[in-house]
Motif scaffolding. Structure first.
Motif, PDB file in Angstrom:
ATOM      1  N   LEU A 113       0.853  -1.200   0.000  1.00 17.63           N
ATOM      2  CA  LEU A 113       0.000   0.000   0.000  1.00 17.63           C
ATOM      3  C   LEU A 113       0.883   1.243   0.000  1.00 17.63           C
ATOM      4  O   LEU A 113       0.697   2.157  -0.786  1.00 17.63           O
ATOM      5  N   ILE A 114       1.845   1.265   0.930  1.00 17.96           N
ATOM      6  CA  ILE A 114       2.712   2.439   1.041  1.00 17.96           C
ATOM      7  C   ILE A 114       4.002   2.125   0.296  1.00 17.96           C
ATOM      8  O   ILE A 114       4.695   1.156   0.628  1.00 17.96           O
ATOM      9  N   THR A 115       4.294   2.916  -0.724  1.00 21.14           N
ATOM     10  CA  THR A 115       5.414   2.594  -1.595  1.00 21.14           C
ATOM     11  C   THR A 115       6.086   3.880  -2.059  1.00 21.14           C
ATOM     12  O   THR A 115       5.745   4.979  -1.588  1.00 21.14           O
ATOM     13  N   ASN A 116       7.023   3.750  -2.970  1.00 22.83           N
ATOM     14  CA  ASN A 116       7.749   4.916  -3.483  1.00 22.83           C
ATOM     15  C   ASN A 116       6.778   5.978  -4.033  1.00 22.83           C
ATOM     16  O   ASN A 116       5.962   5.678  -4.913  1.00 22.83           O
ATOM     17  N   PRO A 117       6.843   7.220  -3.527  1.00 21.15           N
ATOM     18  CA  PRO A 117       5.873   8.233  -3.976  1.00 21.15           C
ATOM     19  C   PRO A 117       5.976   8.546  -5.477  1.00 21.15           C
ATOM     20  O   PRO A 117       5.030   9.090  -6.046  1.00 21.15           O
ATOM     21  N   LEU A 118       7.104   8.156  -6.100  1.00 18.06           N
ATOM     22  CA  LEU A 118       7.210   8.409  -7.545  1.00 18.06           C
ATOM     23  C   LEU A 118       6.166   7.626  -8.333  1.00 18.06           C
ATOM     24  O   LEU A 118       5.803   8.018  -9.448  1.00 18.06           O
ATOM     25  N   VAL A 119       5.677   6.525  -7.744  1.00 18.41           N
ATOM     26  CA  VAL A 119       4.606   5.769  -8.418  1.00 18.41           C
ATOM     27  C   VAL A 119       3.437   6.700  -8.728  1.00 18.41           C
ATOM     28  O   VAL A 119       2.832   6.659  -9.798  1.00 18.41           O
ATOM     29  N   TRP A 120       3.142   7.596  -7.779  1.00 13.18           N
ATOM     30  CA  TRP A 120       1.972   8.482  -7.928  1.00 13.18           C
ATOM     31  C   TRP A 120       2.283   9.701  -8.773  1.00 13.18           C
ATOM     32  O   TRP A 120       1.377  10.388  -9.224  1.00 13.18           O
ATOM     33  N   VAL A 121       3.576   9.953  -8.957  1.00 11.76           N
ATOM     34  CA  VAL A 121       3.971  10.996  -9.921  1.00 11.76           C
ATOM     35  C   VAL A 121       3.817  10.401 -11.322  1.00 11.76           C
ATOM     36  O   VAL A 121       3.170  10.962 -12.205  1.00 11.76           O
TER      37      VAL A 121
ATOM     38  N   LEU B 258      -1.086   7.465   0.676  1.00 15.70           N
ATOM     39  CA  LEU B 258      -1.942   6.284   0.804  1.00 15.70           C
ATOM     40  C   LEU B 258      -2.604   6.073  -0.563  1.00 15.70           C
ATOM     41  O   LEU B 258      -3.071   7.043  -1.165  1.00 15.70           O
ATOM     42  N   PRO B 259      -2.656   4.848  -1.070  1.00 16.95           N
ATOM     43  CA  PRO B 259      -3.114   4.635  -2.452  1.00 16.95           C
ATOM     44  C   PRO B 259      -4.590   4.972  -2.646  1.00 16.95           C
ATOM     45  O   PRO B 259      -5.424   4.509  -1.874  1.00 16.95           O
ATOM     46  N   PRO B 260      -4.911   5.768  -3.676  1.00 13.88           N
ATOM     47  CA  PRO B 260      -6.319   6.073  -3.959  1.00 13.88           C
ATOM     48  C   PRO B 260      -6.955   5.045  -4.894  1.00 13.88           C
ATOM     49  O   PRO B 260      -8.136   5.153  -5.220  1.00 13.88           O
ATOM     50  N   GLU B 261      -6.181   4.069  -5.375  1.00 12.70           N
ATOM     51  CA  GLU B 261      -6.707   2.986  -6.215  1.00 12.70           C
ATOM     52  C   GLU B 261      -5.688   1.856  -6.175  1.00 12.70           C
ATOM     53  O   GLU B 261      -4.562   2.035  -5.709  1.00 12.70           O
ATOM     54  N   THR B 262      -6.063   0.684  -6.690  1.00 11.48           N
ATOM     55  CA  THR B 262      -5.136  -0.455  -6.592  1.00 11.48           C
ATOM     56  C   THR B 262      -4.301  -0.627  -7.860  1.00 11.48           C
ATOM     57  O   THR B 262      -3.294  -1.321  -7.855  1.00 11.48           O
ATOM     58  N   ALA B 263      -4.727   0.004  -8.952  1.00 14.05           N
ATOM     59  CA  ALA B 263      -4.170  -0.302 -10.268  1.00 14.05           C
ATOM     60  C   ALA B 263      -2.662  -0.082 -10.390  1.00 14.05           C
ATOM     61  O   ALA B 263      -1.975  -0.856 -11.057  1.00 14.05           O
ATOM     62  N   GLN B 264      -2.132   0.958  -9.732  1.00 11.98           N
ATOM     63  CA  GLN B 264      -0.731   1.302 -10.012  1.00 11.98           C
ATOM     64  C   GLN B 264       0.246   0.219  -9.550  1.00 11.98           C
ATOM     65  O   GLN B 264       1.281   0.004 -10.170  1.00 11.98           O
TER      66      GLN B 264
ATOM     67  N   PHE C 193      -7.743   4.664  -0.460  1.00 14.02           N
ATOM     68  CA  PHE C 193      -8.074   5.818   0.396  1.00 14.02           C
ATOM     69  C   PHE C 193      -8.304   7.059  -0.460  1.00 14.02           C
ATOM     70  O   PHE C 193      -7.508   7.330  -1.358  1.00 14.02           O
ATOM     71  N   ARG C 194      -9.349   7.792  -0.173  1.00  9.07           N
ATOM     72  CA  ARG C 194      -9.551   9.077  -0.860  1.00  9.07           C
ATOM     73  C   ARG C 194     -10.073  10.098   0.143  1.00  9.07           C
ATOM     74  O   ARG C 194     -10.955   9.780   0.946  1.00  9.07           O
TER      75      ARG C 194
END
Ligand code: ATP
Length: 462
Positions: free
Chosen positions: A68-76, A154-160, A188-189
């Motif tokens: 769930l909690i991972t490298n923030p670059l994933v969300w970039v 915190l991930p807003p979806e599971t796909a990434q 989480f959203r």
């Protein structure tokens, strides 16, 4: 029967241990709910039904459980840091905050408007500020120092988690296109609109699958790709009707208009349910092209490609994503299963007509009364059944009330042990029990030796 109103379901869910408002002793917490003993079972059964259809019974889909909690670059890389935003407005009078799109979509009912038709505060009619963009991801920190370098999302979806593991999974499992990767877990959203029960919550569970296929020959006219998208739409609709048992007349498909589509999406179709307040999304099936794999490859510098042996070329797969809400489906299952009908005495009985596979309790073992003579046999039957099904033992109150209680939580079968079973006045018993059906209320007598086989015809072993 028309769908029940939301209050009826919220109250039943609390009274019978499905869903509780979170932290109620402290006044609750907006858009947060706890799942009680029957809620966790129902959630587990829906998740398992999804996993069975999407992974176990298919040759072309495998599972994953990414951090769930991972490298923030994933969300970039995914574009969420820049674009997972919604327009926020404030009331200039009471300072309450609203999502501008939710005001327009009816989340607050009919809102008052100024002379130009612009929405005003739904609480006090105050003027609203100009919309500003607000990112819906929750931020947290890893480690003891709260600075930007230690920040995570915190991930807003599971796909990434699926996209960044595409090459790992493809190579480890030696998969050929097309194939899918499925994942179910919490997302989480930062939702600020008051939710309707568990329809919209801060944390919720999703069931998502990314189906990777060969890129189309013609990017601008991807006929086969769009046909594959349609196939998944039909398959997912079938699942809600045939596996989950939702009434088809309360489901519809809604294709996104061109201007509603994200820039990278070739098509998106929502499966919607007729909630007590109107149609609402249950699942979105998006044709996401090669957007996610290409974006992560660009930012990470790692090729996220597939080697096509036929052409000897590395290609970036295109993706179809059926993204469902587990907890939102649970709300729909409760709403749709609710039924009120007369019992044999003409009094109202409430029944949750779950598909037997989804029922939290599959079998209830009920001695006719609290009599000591019945208990040993009743316990023996209970011990025989509980390794096979979620089974409940109940000997309190009248048998009629216990049947009503099991109807109200959707238990498909009740097994009753009476004096004929164990024998009375020195006469031997027949070692038979009664199975009572939740929906028809019909009762049949079967020998204890044949009970498991008789129940297997009525409830799947899961
Ligand atoms: P909505 O428009 O209702 O906010 P969305 O289009 O943002 O939903 P997706 O990002 O497509 O939703 O997520 C897929 C599914 O996850 C949705 O169809 C829904 O079932 C579920 N979901 C999304 N947000 C929430 C939430 N805050 N609470 C509960 N379920 C949610």
């Amino acid at each position: 029967m028309p769908a029940p109103d939301l209050e009826t379901i919220v109250s039943l869910a609390k009274r019978r241990g499905f869903v509780f408002p979170s932290a109620e002793i402290y006044g609750g917490f907006a858009n947060a709910y706890d799942y009680g003993p029957l809620g966790v079972e129902l959630k587990r059964n829906i998740r398992e039904a999804w996993w069975r259809s999407m992974v176990q019974e298919r040759d072309d889909v495998v599972g994953l459980d990414a951090a769930l909690i991972t490298n923030p670059l994933v969300w970039v890389g995914s574009g969420h840091v820049a674009n997972f935003t919604d327009p926020l407005v404030d009331c200039k009078r009471c300072q309450r905050r609203f999502r501008a799109d939710h005001l327009e979509e009816g989340a607050y009912g009919e809102v008052p408007r100024d002379s130009n038709g612009n929405p005003l505060c739904p609480y006090d009619g105050g003027e609203l500020t100009e919309p500003r963009q607000f990112n819906m991801m929750f931020r947290t920190q890893v480690g003891p120092v709260a600075d930007e370098a230690n920040m995570a999302y915190l991930p807003p979806e599971t796909a990434q988690g699926i996209f960044v593991n595409f090459v790992n999974v493809q190579q480890a499992m030696r998969r050929k296109l097309p194939f899918g990767i499925a994942q179910t877990r919490v997302s989480f959203r930062n939702e600020i609109t008051p939710g309707r029960f568990i329809f919209r919550t801060l944390e919720f569970e999703q069931m998502e699958m990314e189906y990777f296929c060969m890129p189309p020959r013609d990017r601008d006219n991807p006929t086969e790709y769009l046909a594959l998208h349609r196939q998944w739409v039909e398959e997912r609709l079938r699942w809600y009707i045939e596996v989950i048992g939702i009434a088809p007349e309360r489901l519809r498909l809604r294709d996104h208009d061109r201007d509603e589509l994200s820039h990278y999406s070739a098509a998106t179709t929502d499966i919607e349910y007729l909630f007590p307040w109107g149609w609402g999304e249950l699942e979105g099936i998006a044709a996401r092209t090669d957007f996610d794999l290409s974006s992560h490859a660009k930012l990470s510098g790692q090729p996220l490609t597939y080697f096509d042996e036929e052409t000897g070329q590395h290609v970036v797969p295109w993706v179809i994503e059926p993204a469902a809400g587990l907890t939102r489906t649970l709300a729909v299952v409760l709403l749709d299963a609710y039924s009120e009908e007369p019992d044999e005495k003409g009094e109202k009985r409430v029944v949750l007509k779950f598909k037997p596979r989804l029922a939290p309790i599959k079998v209830a073992v009920l001695p006719l009364s609290k009599n000591d003579a019945l208990r040993p046999t009743a316990r023996r039957v209970y011990d025989m059944l509980r390794p096979l099904w979620m089974t409940q033992y109940d000997e309190t109150q009248s048998i009629g009330r216990r049947y009503r209680r099991q109807d109200e939580i959707g238990t498909p079968c009740c097994v009753t042990i009476d004096f004929q079973t164990v024998g009375e006045d020195g006469q031997p018993g027949d070692d038979c029990v009664t199975i009572r059906d939740r929906d028809t209320q019909e009762q049949v007598r079967v020998p204890i030796s044949g009970l498991v086989a008789a129940l297997e015809e009525r409830v799947p072993r899961c």
